[in-house]
Design a protein around this motif. Sequence first.
Motif, PDB file in Angstrom:
ATOM      1  N   PRO A 137       0.822  -1.253   0.025  1.00 27.52           N
ATOM      2  CA  PRO A 137       0.035  -0.074  -0.092  1.00 27.52           C
ATOM      3  C   PRO A 137       0.781   1.252   0.104  1.00 27.52           C
ATOM      4  O   PRO A 137       2.227   1.215   0.284  1.00 27.52           O
ATOM      5  N   GLU A 140       0.182   6.977   3.935  1.00 32.66           N
ATOM      6  CA  GLU A 140      -0.755   7.972   4.181  1.00 32.66           C
ATOM      7  C   GLU A 140      -0.292   9.384   4.447  1.00 32.66           C
ATOM      8  O   GLU A 140       0.928   9.556   5.021  1.00 32.66           O
ATOM      9  N   HIS A 146      -6.485   6.799   4.531  1.00 34.74           N
ATOM     10  CA  HIS A 146      -6.916   5.832   3.369  1.00 34.74           C
ATOM     11  C   HIS A 146      -8.752   5.575   3.685  1.00 34.74           C
ATOM     12  O   HIS A 146      -8.943   5.794   5.179  1.00 34.74           O
ATOM     13  N   ASN A 153      -4.705  -3.040  -2.532  1.00 34.55           N
ATOM     14  CA  ASN A 153      -3.647  -2.146  -2.698  1.00 34.55           C
ATOM     15  C   ASN A 153      -3.792  -1.063  -3.955  1.00 34.55           C
ATOM     16  O   ASN A 153      -3.446  -0.152  -4.136  1.00 34.55           O
ATOM     17  N   LEU A 156      -5.885   1.508  -3.149  1.00 33.94           N
ATOM     18  CA  LEU A 156      -5.443   2.244  -2.428  1.00 33.94           C
ATOM     19  C   LEU A 156      -4.458   3.190  -3.054  1.00 33.94           C
ATOM     20  O   LEU A 156      -4.192   4.669  -2.936  1.00 33.94           O
ATOM     21  N   TRP A 157      -3.726   2.886  -4.102  1.00 32.38           N
ATOM     22  CA  TRP A 157      -2.872   3.633  -4.794  1.00 32.38           C
ATOM     23  C   TRP A 157      -3.799   4.562  -5.800  1.00 32.38           C
ATOM     24  O   TRP A 157      -3.202   5.478  -6.177  1.00 32.38           O
ATOM     25  N   PHE A 159      -6.469   5.916  -4.637  1.00 35.38           N
ATOM     26  CA  PHE A 159      -6.591   6.764  -3.775  1.00 35.38           C
ATOM     27  C   PHE A 159      -5.514   7.768  -3.578  1.00 35.38           C
ATOM     28  O   PHE A 159      -5.630   9.024  -3.312  1.00 35.38           O
ATOM     29  N   ASN A 160      -4.484   7.071  -3.724  1.00 33.68           N
ATOM     30  CA  ASN A 160      -3.150   8.099  -3.666  1.00 33.68           C
ATOM     31  C   ASN A 160      -2.995   9.213  -4.705  1.00 33.68           C
ATOM     32  O   ASN A 160      -2.382  10.314  -4.380  1.00 33.68           O
TER      33      ASN A 160
END
Length: 414
Positions: A137, A140, A146, A153, A156-157, A159-160
């Motif tokens: 991941p 943050e 997150h 993952n 999450l990337w 969202f990154n």
Amino acid sequence: MRVLLSTYGSRGDVQPMAALAVALQAHGVDVQLCAPPDQEFVALLDRAGLPLVPAFSSVREWVAMARRAALGLPRLAAIMVAAQFEVMAAAADGCDAIVATGLFPSVAAAQAVAETRGIRYVFASFCPLLLPSPHHPPFEYPGQPHPPGVADNRALWAFNVQAKNALFGEAVNSHRAAIGLPPLDNVRDQVFTHRPWLASDPVLSPWRASDLVDAVQTGAWILPDQRPLPSELQAFLEAGTPPVCVGFGSMPMSASKDTAQVAIEAIRAQGRRVLLLRGWADLALIDDRDDCFITGEVNQQALFGRVSAVVHHGGAGTTTAAAQAGAPQIIVPQVVDQPFWAGRVAELGIGAAHDGAIPSFDSLSAALRMALTPETGERAAAVAGTIRSDGATVAAKLLLDDLSRACEDHRARS
């Protein structure tokens, strides 16, 4: 051929770039290195015979200003992007390529300079966890936690991208508009690119292939250090058994007001001598007993092979230096990638990951007992022989080959 290297961060950012600069110089390249003008970095580059292009501010002054002004990350990013762009735009005159690392706004400025000039741009990371991958991941960011319940993952990337846009998008795009570049809807991927370099050792931090980025792992960029140890330190080392070395580099350890006392008492309880590296934590002796010694910044390559263990914060450079020397490690991780390096040291059996960021007598004693076993020492010695030292040379050749191919392609089209 001329290349601009750019970094803004701590010693762990500057020293590897100096290693790459030296490797490029060995191939006859004219190198400009833009880095913070803190005195320790000025001295480091002077020893390496490298010209310094001073960044917009020293790191210590920037951190102090940011704390005083209490500005949010987006506003700080806007200041850094504009200021660093101005510095690097001037330094890039006649350059064929820019290689950048360090804090994201500084790297974004470097990328924009390369884009405006139409020259080769490379982003380099010193830790695999900073690069998008389905195998881990992202970190943050403050104010960008997150999404609850999301563990995938890839999600999450994704969202990154949103998190980086929220924190840095306005700063990057406002400056791009001011210099005539189009806006970006994904600042992360523009700055990181799809083919970043991973300048870390493949044994300490193996990269697993990913469709999210096509990273090229070069090995760690290690700057050879020929400095002798200070005579007083030499005398201390020769006066008894190998001490446990304690130093936290650029980490101020502000959450732990008695770090030195805890470390000294825990190490003494193991029947060991103590060597303190003062660092940004400003470690100090607690008494005048002759089993302890304190010094400032020294040649880790000369020192770490002469100690029984190294207690440190888990920066990529210190972790690699200790591993290369075969010194067992106790990592007390503080921020960002340091928990990753602590975990890798434990997984490899070459040391111990301290439980948490604030050492106590009991917690540090437990980690020391694990790291100081004969088995850990033997494993650390075995792994030392596998750590590569040619990463900067590999990266220099990679860049020169890329530039050579680009020139050939240009001639073929002409």
